[in-house]
Scaffold this motif. Structure first.
Motif, short mmCIF file in Angstrom:
data_model
loop_
_atom_site.label_atom_id
_atom_site.label_comp_id
_atom_site.label_asym_id
_atom_site.label_seq_id
_atom_site.Cartn_x
_atom_site.Cartn_y
_atom_site.Cartn_z
N GLU A 223 -20.17 55.88 90.27
CA GLU A 223 -18.77 55.49 90.08
C GLU A 223 -18.31 54.15 91.06
OE1 GLU A 223 -17.04 57.20 87.88
OE2 GLU A 223 -18.84 58.21 87.44
N ARG A 224 -18.64 54.08 92.08
CA ARG A 224 -18.50 52.81 92.76
C ARG A 224 -18.73 51.51 91.89
NH1 ARG A 224 -19.59 54.19 97.58
NH2 ARG A 224 -21.57 54.14 97.46
N LEU A 225 -19.88 51.36 91.23
CA LEU A 225 -20.48 50.42 90.67
C LEU A 225 -19.66 50.23 89.35
CD1 LEU A 225 -24.23 50.66 91.47
CD2 LEU A 225 -22.66 48.97 92.36
N ALA A 226 -19.49 51.17 88.51
CA ALA A 226 -18.83 51.31 87.23
C ALA A 226 -17.45 50.85 87.63
CB ALA A 226 -18.90 52.69 86.70
N ALA A 227 -16.67 51.17 88.72
CA ALA A 227 -15.49 50.87 88.90
C ALA A 227 -15.50 49.29 88.98
CB ALA A 227 -14.73 51.64 89.78
N ARG A 228 -16.44 48.79 89.67
CA ARG A 228 -16.45 47.22 89.94
C ARG A 228 -16.70 46.68 88.88
NH1 ARG A 228 -17.20 43.71 94.44
NH2 ARG A 228 -17.12 41.63 93.66
N ILE A 229 -17.72 47.05 87.92
CA ILE A 229 -17.87 46.34 86.79
C ILE A 229 -16.47 46.22 85.66
CG2 ILE A 229 -19.12 46.39 84.52
CD1 ILE A 229 -21.49 47.44 86.05
N ALA A 230 -15.94 47.52 85.64
CA ALA A 230 -14.80 47.53 84.96
C ALA A 230 -13.52 46.32 85.29
CB ALA A 230 -14.17 48.99 84.70
N LYS A 231 -13.57 46.21 86.85
CA LYS A 231 -12.76 45.47 87.22
C LYS A 231 -13.01 44.09 87.20
CE LYS A 231 -10.66 44.16 91.76
NZ LYS A 231 -11.24 43.35 92.48
N ASP A 232 -14.04 43.74 87.46
CA ASP A 232 -14.59 42.44 87.15
C ASP A 232 -14.91 42.09 85.64
OD1 ASP A 232 -14.73 42.03 89.81
OD2 ASP A 232 -16.71 42.29 90.08
N HIS A 233 -14.94 42.85 84.80
CA HIS A 233 -15.18 42.52 83.28
C HIS A 233 -14.28 43.40 82.67
CE1 HIS A 233 -18.70 40.30 84.30
NE2 HIS A 233 -19.13 41.18 85.10
N PRO A 234 -12.89 42.91 82.56
CA PRO A 234 -12.09 43.85 81.95
C PRO A 234 -12.16 44.28 80.56
CG PRO A 234 -10.96 42.02 82.96
CD PRO A 234 -12.39 41.78 82.96
N GLU A 235 -13.17 43.78 79.66
CA GLU A 235 -13.58 44.08 78.38
C GLU A 235 -14.38 45.40 78.50
OE1 GLU A 235 -16.80 41.40 79.99
OE2 GLU A 235 -14.62 41.41 80.22
N THR A 236 -14.90 45.63 79.46
CA THR A 236 -15.65 46.65 79.58
C THR A 236 -15.02 48.03 80.39
OG1 THR A 236 -17.73 45.02 80.05
CG2 THR A 236 -17.89 47.57 80.64
N ASP A 237 -14.98 49.08 79.63
CA ASP A 237 -14.27 50.20 80.45
C ASP A 237 -15.34 51.00 81.18
OD1 ASP A 237 -15.95 52.05 78.73
OD2 ASP A 237 -14.33 52.22 77.01
N VAL A 238 -14.90 51.91 82.05
CA VAL A 238 -15.70 52.59 83.00
C VAL A 238 -16.69 53.16 82.30
CG1 VAL A 238 -15.51 54.50 84.87
CG2 VAL A 238 -13.88 52.70 84.72
N THR A 239 -16.61 53.98 81.00
CA THR A 239 -17.71 54.62 80.48
C THR A 239 -18.88 53.68 80.14
OG1 THR A 239 -15.97 56.26 79.56
CG2 THR A 239 -18.09 56.22 78.45
N ALA A 240 -18.49 52.65 79.65
CA ALA A 240 -19.47 51.75 79.34
C ALA A 240 -20.23 50.88 80.46
CB ALA A 240 -19.01 50.54 78.55
N ALA A 241 -19.37 50.82 81.40
CA ALA A 241 -19.93 50.41 82.65
C ALA A 241 -21.02 51.68 83.56
CB ALA A 241 -18.95 50.18 83.95
N ARG A 242 -20.78 52.73 83.12
CA ARG A 242 -21.74 53.76 83.72
C ARG A 242 -23.12 53.62 82.72
NH1 ARG A 242 -17.04 57.40 83.08
NH2 ARG A 242 -16.21 57.68 85.17
N ARG A 243 -22.84 53.32 81.55
CA ARG A 243 -24.14 53.18 80.74
C ARG A 243 -24.68 51.88 81.04
NH1 ARG A 243 -21.33 52.21 75.33
NH2 ARG A 243 -23.42 51.63 74.84
N ILE A 244 -23.91 50.84 81.52
CA ILE A 244 -24.82 49.59 81.88
C ILE A 244 -25.58 50.12 83.28
CG2 ILE A 244 -24.46 47.25 83.11
CD1 ILE A 244 -22.05 46.97 80.96
#
Length: 159
Positions: free
Chosen positions: A24-45
């Protein structure tokens, strides 16, 4: 190169390798730094990043290469040094360094071969592959940092 199977090909969800709190920490960071990526996609990443790292730990020297999305996950995870070091120790028994292809060099066999090696290794390690995060490589498309990621010394410009 022959890849030995430790688990049935592609059966394990790689997200299970990641502590849920860390996920959750990493997914939130990706979604914040890459607004085109939602948290669900960030979890997949993050899940695919975990699979990539675990497969690479099983095959040191195999010249595996992350996709652009997985490289985003890897860069994000590295910024969380305690979480990253703990994951590496648990999965590999050592710290997994991020070692981009040196400037001016290319990966063995080119991007298509690197992608194939990487996906074969992830599958052979038993992890499910999320195809949307591993698009077909082209001759001018390499995910290695010095080839153009946003954190590269050339400022994200393709050569």
């Amino acid at each position: 190169m022959t890849i030995a199977l430790e688990r049935p090909v592609g059966t394990t969800d790689p997200a299970t390798l990641v502590d849920p709190e860390v996920m959750e920490r990493l997914a939130a960071r990706i979604a914040k730094d890459h607004p085109e990526t939602d948290v669900t996609a960030a979890r997949r990443i993050i899940g695919q990043t975990a699979a990539f790292l675990a497969a690479g730990a099983q095959l040191p020297g195999a010249e595996l290469s992350p996709s652009k999305a997985v490289d985003v996950g890897w860069h994000t995870w590295i910024l969380h040094t305690v979480d990253y070091a703990s994951f590496c120790e648990r999965i590999a028994g050592r710290f997994i360094h991020h070692m981009p292809t040196p400037d001016g060099e290319s990966v063995t066999g080119g991007p298509k071969a690197a992608r194939r090696r990487t996906l074969d290794a992830i599958g052979a390690a038993g992890y499910a592959i999320d195809p949307a995060l591993w698009p077909e490589a082209t001759d001018g498309d390499c995910s290695q940092c010095h080839a153009g990621c946003s954190d590269s010394p050339n400022g994200g410009k393709k050569k």
